[in-house]
Design a protein around this motif. Sequence first.
Motif, short mmCIF file in Angstrom:
data_model
loop_
_atom_site.label_atom_id
_atom_site.label_comp_id
_atom_site.label_asym_id
_atom_site.label_seq_id
_atom_site.Cartn_x
_atom_site.Cartn_y
_atom_site.Cartn_z
N THR A 25 1.54 4.11 2.08
CA THR A 25 2.43 3.40 1.16
C THR A 25 3.69 4.22 0.87
OG1 THR A 25 1.21 4.30 -0.74
CG2 THR A 25 0.58 2.09 0.05
N HIS A 26 3.53 5.54 0.78
CA HIS A 26 4.69 6.41 0.55
C HIS A 26 4.27 7.85 0.85
CE1 HIS A 26 2.46 6.45 -3.24
NE2 HIS A 26 3.14 7.51 -3.65
N MET A 27 5.20 8.77 0.74
CA MET A 27 4.96 10.11 1.27
C MET A 27 4.41 11.08 0.22
SD MET A 27 5.62 9.52 4.37
CE MET A 27 5.56 11.12 5.17
N HIS A 28 4.02 10.64 -0.97
CA HIS A 28 3.37 11.54 -1.91
C HIS A 28 2.05 12.05 -1.31
CE1 HIS A 28 5.53 10.42 -5.92
NE2 HIS A 28 5.94 11.59 -5.47
N SER A 29 1.78 13.33 -1.58
CA SER A 29 0.66 13.99 -0.90
C SER A 29 -0.69 13.38 -1.26
CB SER A 29 0.68 15.49 -1.21
OG SER A 29 0.61 15.69 -2.61
N ASP A 30 -0.84 12.79 -2.45
CA ASP A 30 -2.15 12.20 -2.77
C ASP A 30 -2.46 10.98 -1.88
OD1 ASP A 30 -0.04 11.20 -4.47
OD2 ASP A 30 -1.50 10.15 -5.70
N HIS A 31 -1.45 10.53 -1.12
CA HIS A 31 -1.65 9.38 -0.21
C HIS A 31 -1.70 9.80 1.26
CE1 HIS A 31 -0.84 6.35 -3.43
NE2 HIS A 31 -0.46 7.48 -3.99
N THR A 32 -1.39 11.07 1.53
CA THR A 32 -1.26 11.51 2.93
C THR A 32 -2.05 12.76 3.27
OG1 THR A 32 0.64 12.93 2.42
CG2 THR A 32 1.14 10.64 3.00
N LYS A 47 8.48 -0.02 -6.88
CA LYS A 47 9.26 0.79 -7.83
C LYS A 47 8.62 2.14 -8.08
CE LYS A 47 11.46 -1.07 -11.80
NZ LYS A 47 11.43 -2.08 -12.87
N HIS A 48 8.93 3.10 -7.23
CA HIS A 48 8.32 4.42 -7.37
C HIS A 48 9.37 5.53 -7.24
CE1 HIS A 48 4.77 6.81 -7.81
NE2 HIS A 48 4.78 7.32 -6.59
N ALA A 49 10.63 5.15 -7.49
CA ALA A 49 11.72 6.12 -7.36
C ALA A 49 11.45 7.34 -8.25
CB ALA A 49 13.04 5.47 -7.75
N GLY A 71 0.40 -0.14 -3.81
CA GLY A 71 1.01 1.18 -3.70
C GLY A 71 1.33 1.71 -5.09
N ASP A 72 1.96 2.85 -5.16
CA ASP A 72 2.32 3.43 -6.46
C ASP A 72 3.60 2.76 -6.94
OD1 ASP A 72 0.24 5.11 -5.96
OD2 ASP A 72 1.35 6.95 -6.40
N THR A 73 3.57 2.20 -8.13
CA THR A 73 4.74 1.44 -8.58
C THR A 73 4.69 1.18 -10.08
OG1 THR A 73 5.98 -0.64 -8.25
CG2 THR A 73 3.58 -0.78 -8.05
#
Length: 335
Positions: free
Chosen positions: A68-75, A204-206, A227-229
């Motif tokens: 969903t995005h590049m934050h480490s808790d997701h990758t 919306k995870h800016a 995703g995270d938002t």
Amino acid sequence: MTGSKPSVVTLGTAGGPVWWPGQRPRAGISTAVVVGDRTYIVDAGTGVGRQLVQAGLSMSSVHGIFLTHMHSDHTVDLASLAIFGIMRMPADPTHTVDIVGPGDRGVLPAPTARATAALSPVFADEPTPGTARMFEMLMRAYATDINDRLFDSLRPTPLDWFRARDIVVPGDAGFHANDCPTPDMEPFPVYEDDVVRVSAVLVKHAPMTPAFGYRFDAEGGSVVISGDTARSDNVARLAAGADLLLHEAVDFGWVERRYQEQRDLSAKATRDHHYAAHTSPREAIELANDAGVRQLALHHLAPGNSRAEVWDRDRHLFRGDFRVPADLDVIELAR
Ligand SMILES: [Zn+2]
Ligand SMILES: [Zn+2]
């Protein structure tokens, strides 16, 4: 356990780049979408490979991994899915495992308004790699292991099976990583095979951008993963009429308690981040009602060891089936 009807297995249900303490802490965020004999994984939080085995799902059933995005808790366990995963995959690939996620951010985020001094990035020559480059660099880091098993045991390599690519946001969406991270948009296609169609929207995870929510449509059911938002109209649009919405949720009571105690600048900036980039259980319920989804499940719970009452408090407000899944719960998508 994988009948022909599509289902979701909540492999890991905790958010946050930490190992939550406790007797039986929730595993890091990761969700399996199971359609017939195929598995699709969304996010690769800590423990994902082990949870997949616990769920009785084989690595060679996996056809896609979506970040969903590049934050480490997701990758953080993406490399392990490929490096350990390949040990149980046949030498002759039967299909390609697509790894699909955000592209290079392209520009560093603006520093938080709370910064008091100039910041200098790490790896300034390539400070914001996306999915394809991340996967390549991870595999390069493991080259000694991969080549050892290839030369010594004739094992296949992850590069035989896995193929990583970046999502290209449609040009007419008006996306810009810093100036317009979440333009209002219609869902757009990011993957399709014989059994699923996957579409995405920007969420919306800016300043973590691009960040995506995904929708899987299969014969017999549909599921949306936010995703995270923070609460996002794009997610509501993506989720319209879905059989299941898995929406992230954060315990803002915990945010207040934790960051009241810590008064340094980093704590203040982290508190700002939670409000700007995450959703409360109540907001998730309101959004799910607006979108007309049949089932709502909260996941990416942060902290991962909050009591059940925190997530359950507003469940009576939801007009469909509401649940707070444990790790490894199976949720059917079919009516
Ligand atoms: Zn997260
Ligand atoms: Zn995040």
